[in-house]
Design a protein around this motif. Sequence first.
Motif, mmCIF file in Angstrom:
data_model
loop_
_atom_site.group_PDB
_atom_site.id
_atom_site.type_symbol
_atom_site.label_atom_id
_atom_site.label_comp_id
_atom_site.label_asym_id
_atom_site.label_seq_id
_atom_site.Cartn_x
_atom_site.Cartn_y
_atom_site.Cartn_z
ATOM 1 N N ASP A 67 43.324 36.827 30.710
ATOM 2 C CA ASP A 67 43.594 36.194 32.002
ATOM 3 C C ASP A 67 43.598 37.227 33.126
ATOM 4 O OD1 ASP A 67 43.771 33.725 30.820
ATOM 5 O OD2 ASP A 67 45.968 33.698 30.736
ATOM 6 N N GLN A 68 44.237 38.363 32.891
ATOM 7 C CA GLN A 68 44.317 39.403 33.920
ATOM 8 C C GLN A 68 42.927 39.966 34.236
ATOM 9 O OE1 GLN A 68 47.085 42.106 32.095
ATOM 10 N NE2 GLN A 68 48.893 40.957 32.784
ATOM 11 N N TYR A 69 42.108 40.119 33.207
ATOM 12 C CA TYR A 69 40.755 40.623 33.404
ATOM 13 C C TYR A 69 39.936 39.650 34.248
ATOM 14 C CZ TYR A 69 36.175 42.611 32.211
ATOM 15 O OH TYR A 69 34.929 43.172 32.270
ATOM 16 N N MET A 70 40.052 38.352 33.945
ATOM 17 C CA MET A 70 39.309 37.359 34.711
ATOM 18 C C MET A 70 39.788 37.314 36.158
ATOM 19 S SD MET A 70 36.964 36.266 32.758
ATOM 20 C CE MET A 70 36.305 35.344 34.133
ATOM 21 N N GLU A 71 41.076 37.466 36.373
ATOM 22 C CA GLU A 71 41.602 37.462 37.741
ATOM 23 C C GLU A 71 41.007 38.611 38.556
ATOM 24 O OE1 GLU A 71 45.809 37.587 37.326
ATOM 25 O OE2 GLU A 71 45.958 35.548 36.510
ATOM 26 N N LYS A 72 40.858 39.776 37.934
ATOM 27 C CA LYS A 72 40.251 40.919 38.629
ATOM 28 C C LYS A 72 38.785 40.639 38.957
ATOM 29 C CE LYS A 72 43.277 44.458 36.644
ATOM 30 N NZ LYS A 72 43.360 45.647 35.769
ATOM 31 N N LEU A 73 38.066 40.024 37.998
ATOM 32 C CA LEU A 73 36.671 39.694 38.247
ATOM 33 C C LEU A 73 36.530 38.644 39.344
ATOM 34 C CD1 LEU A 73 35.028 39.608 34.687
ATOM 35 C CD2 LEU A 73 35.024 41.447 36.376
ATOM 36 N N PHE A 74 37.434 37.675 39.365
ATOM 37 C CA PHE A 74 37.372 36.633 40.395
ATOM 38 C C PHE A 74 37.518 37.229 41.790
ATOM 39 C CE2 PHE A 74 38.971 33.091 37.346
ATOM 40 C CZ PHE A 74 37.688 32.949 36.852
ATOM 41 N N LEU A 75 38.362 38.257 41.908
ATOM 42 C CA LEU A 75 38.517 38.919 43.214
ATOM 43 C C LEU A 75 37.206 39.549 43.676
ATOM 44 C CD1 LEU A 75 42.003 40.644 42.785
ATOM 45 C CD2 LEU A 75 41.464 38.629 44.161
ATOM 46 N N LEU A 76 36.351 39.910 42.723
ATOM 47 C CA LEU A 76 35.040 40.486 43.018
ATOM 48 C C LEU A 76 33.944 39.426 43.042
ATOM 49 C CD1 LEU A 76 35.268 43.597 40.636
ATOM 50 C CD2 LEU A 76 35.625 43.565 43.110
ATOM 51 N N LYS A 77 34.358 38.160 42.895
ATOM 52 C CA LYS A 77 33.408 37.038 42.795
ATOM 53 C C LYS A 77 32.424 37.268 41.653
ATOM 54 C CE LYS A 77 31.886 34.575 46.057
ATOM 55 N NZ LYS A 77 31.152 34.027 47.229
ATOM 56 N N LYS A 78 32.978 37.627 40.500
ATOM 57 C CA LYS A 78 32.161 37.874 39.321
ATOM 58 C C LYS A 78 32.604 37.028 38.135
ATOM 59 C CE LYS A 78 30.240 42.545 39.727
ATOM 60 N NZ LYS A 78 30.094 43.841 39.019
ATOM 61 N N LEU A 79 31.611 36.707 37.272
ATOM 62 C CA LEU A 79 31.849 36.113 35.966
ATOM 63 C C LEU A 79 31.373 37.131 34.921
ATOM 64 C CD1 LEU A 79 30.507 32.558 36.837
ATOM 65 C CD2 LEU A 79 32.906 33.142 36.399
#
Length: 260
Positions: free
Chosen positions: A41-53
């Motif tokens: 979850d934490q990893y995805m949250e960081k990627l979302f801040l970068l607009k990444k999947l």
Amino acid sequence: MGTLCEQFMDDKNSGVANPSGTQSDLGHIDDTETRIARMRDQYMEKLFLLKKLILVLDLDHTLLHSIVRTEEENLESQTETDGLYSAESIVVLTKLRPGVRAFLKEASNMFELYIFTKACRPYALEMAKLLDPEGVYFDPSKVFSREHCDQEALKHLDWVPGRESGILILDDTERVWGRFKKNLVPIEKYWFFASQRDGDTGKSLAELNADESDTEGPLAAVLQDLKRIHSRFFDPRISDRLVDRDVKLVKKMVLDRETE
């Protein structure tokens, strides 16, 4: 993440192998699974801040085609072309799919990139270096190989950090992904060399003295699909929170629309 996943797999295996099945063992496994879920979850949250999947890439017949060098006795008689590479350490001849480096560059703006191949790890690492000589996209921790497949020799997403709802797969073969087929974005198989083709009697691209287009070939086409999926997933007009969105549903909606 890799160390924790390895510990998780060891813990699971030791728990299953233990016939007593003590409550202590099961509690330790549950705790490890909880920690891994939290880290995903934490990893995805960081990627979302970068607009990444996350995008997991197959190698052979998706990004390139390799053969054992002895199979190709007279390459010059088939075609003269750029993009051919010989790796002495693993005795293979490799043809990069046209446009693959441009594809990786553009895809990396939208996705964190990983490799998952059913080939052995030395080959996988060699191909990762060939595709990414500067190490911009793939360090060894982002390359998964035959050794990471499950007991049925299927690829899976358990080794990939992040949640399944934020992961897409690009692969020419659907059957190797088992229960993760819904994450798959299919691509036409790339068959350059005149080596044996599974159930296909057609000529290879080398035999036809041809190759795919850099700008209009299958990689360029699938890149446009990925852009549409990414844009739809991060569409600010959608009321759902990013953490509640599922890229599998977005992919189905986007690709189904194209076939209508």
